[in-house]
Design an enzyme around this catalytic site. Structure first.
Site, PDB file in Angstrom:
ATOM      1  N   CYS A  10       1.267  -4.668  -1.546  1.00 45.28           N
ATOM      2  CA  CYS A  10       2.202  -3.843  -1.368  1.00 45.28           C
ATOM      3  C   CYS A  10       2.041  -2.622  -2.565  1.00 45.28           C
ATOM      4  O   CYS A  10       1.419  -2.670  -3.378  1.00 45.28           O
ATOM      5  CB  CYS A  10       3.566  -4.201  -1.249  1.00 45.28           C
ATOM      6  SG  CYS A  10       3.838  -5.332  -2.701  1.00 45.28           S
ATOM      7  N   CYS A  13       2.776  -3.443  -6.159  1.00 48.25           N
ATOM      8  CA  CYS A  13       1.751  -4.292  -6.885  1.00 48.25           C
ATOM      9  C   CYS A  13       0.786  -2.901  -7.511  1.00 48.25           C
ATOM     10  O   CYS A  13       0.416  -3.240  -8.279  1.00 48.25           O
ATOM     11  CB  CYS A  13       1.102  -5.048  -6.247  1.00 48.25           C
ATOM     12  SG  CYS A  13       1.975  -6.018  -4.826  1.00 48.25           S
TER      13      CYS A  13
END
Lengths: 76, 326
Positions: A10, A13
């Protein structure tokens, strides 16, 4: 030193990965950065909220994005 | 206290832009200015305060608290935890697996996952400031109720058999829990401030666009859709309007911050409370991206059941609220 970023990819991250990269570059330490996206591997760390930051096999944070400054402190 | 935002909007629209209070455009613009300034101010205060309190709560402790409890207690506790913890759909799978590993029943986990996106501080701020306390209490009660009932149903049909191999492995494994506890339990003043500041930045960055879009749509509805239209076609609480609103809400992928200003406008135009609630719940709780993520742990059959379950629950909520003419 080995730094791992746990997360399924995502945007958060990626942000954490960039912060870690910056921290490593600024400290000029010899560290290997790795993204861990495999769910089983993430589970093996016992992490339930991504993104998580792992330094030398030890979970430092999970569910938040520490700044490059904060990561530097953890590395040292 | 909140009237300063009305006055601010008065000043901007009527004095700075010199628009006539009778025009539709001025009406819509006034609604937009008042709501965005009010919401943004309240959000900044509330997100910071809640994050300050929440700084010491972490999900590992929630999990340890939930494991080995009585089921009925578990559903209620999980839904309540879901309400106070922030939710990011990219975390839902590790969380699902982590809970499963700790032998928490699937239903309890689902209670958490159903309620989590519905209730959060952003939703409470928006509801409280735009729709009033009564509606906010109903919304929270329905959000937790949906989590509890949904979770109970998932256990009732023994959903374990519909899990994918990945989740089933987690279910059967006996990995020691609690060995990852990275957050210090004791937090200093400064730690809390830093946590709250980061939360504020992250959450605000995520929701501000939604608020603008939501309020913009609300302003359009407010200024341009005639009230008679809504009252005549949807206002009498025709039975089909509730399932229609629920179905319409599913492909509309929004979070609470986008849909609540729209709901305010619809309510003001005379859309019944039940229909509005059903629409909001399904927009927020059920979305295709979320289903795509859950596909990793649920077989298609369970996903379909879950989808129908949400649809049924929200429709029932809508009918009940319309029936008692809330």
């Amino acid at each position: 030193m080995k730094i791992q970023i746990l997360g399924t990819g995502c945007p958060k991250c990626n942000q954490l990965y960039q912060n870690a990269q910056q921290a490593v570059a600024e400290l000029a330490v010899d560290a290997e950065l790795e993204k861990v996206t495999d769910l089983n591997a993430i589970m093996a760390f016992g992490v339930m909220v991504t993104p998580a930051l792992v330094i030398d096999g030890q979970v430092k944070t999970s569910g938040k994005i520490p700044s490059a400054e904060a990561i530097k402190e953890m590395i040292q | 206290m909140l009237s300063i935002f009305t006055r601010l909007a008065d000043w901007i629209v009527y004095s700075v832009f010199g628009m006539s209070p009778e025009s539709r455009l001025a009406d819509g613009l006034h609604f937009f200015v008042e709501d965005t300034t009010k919401i943004f101010a309240l959000l900044i205060v509330m997100i910071y305060l809640i994050a300050w309190v929440r700084a010491a709560v972490n999900i590992e402790r929630v999990r340890d608290y939930l494991s080995g409890r009585h089921r009925v207690f578990g559903y209620v506790a999980a839904a309540s935890f879901g309400a106070v913890t922030p939710f990011c759909s990219c975390s839902s799978i590790p969380l699902f697996l982590g809970f499963t590993q700790a032998r928490i029943p699937i239903g309890t986990t689902m209670s958490f996952l159903i309620t989590s996106p519905i209730i959060n501080e952003v939703a409470i701020v928006l509801l409280g400031s735009l729709l009033g306390v009564k509606f906010t209490v109903c919304y929270v009660a329905v959000g937790i109720g949906a989590g509890v009932l949904g979770g109970a149903f998932i256990d009732l049909i023994k959903a374990e058999k519909y899990l994918t191999a990945l989740a089933a492995t987690a279910h059967g494994s006996t990995v020691a829990t609690g060995h990852a506890n990275p957050d210090p339990v004791k937090m200093s003043f400064r730690d809390r401030h830093e946590f709250a500041r980061d939360e504020l930045k992250t959450i605000f960055r995520r929701v501000w666009k939604w608020v603008l879009i939501g309020v913009g749509l609300g302003a359009l509805l407010h200024g341009f859709v005639p009230e008679e239209f809504v009252v005549e076609h949807l206002g009498a609480g025709q039975w089909w309007s509730v399932p229609a609103a629920t179905l319409l809400g599913i492909p509309l992928y929004s979070n609470a911050s986008g849909v609540i200003p729209v709901a305010e406008s619809l309510l003001n135009k005379g859309l019944p409370v039940g229909t509005t609630l059903a629409f909001m719940m399904s927009t927020v709780a059920a979305s295709f991206p979320e289903f795509m993520i859950l596909k990793q742990v649920m077989k298609p059959k369970l996903l379909l059941i879950f989808f129908l379950l949400l649809l049924t629950m929200f429709t029932a909520v809508g009918w009940i609220f319309n029936l008692i003419n809330f």
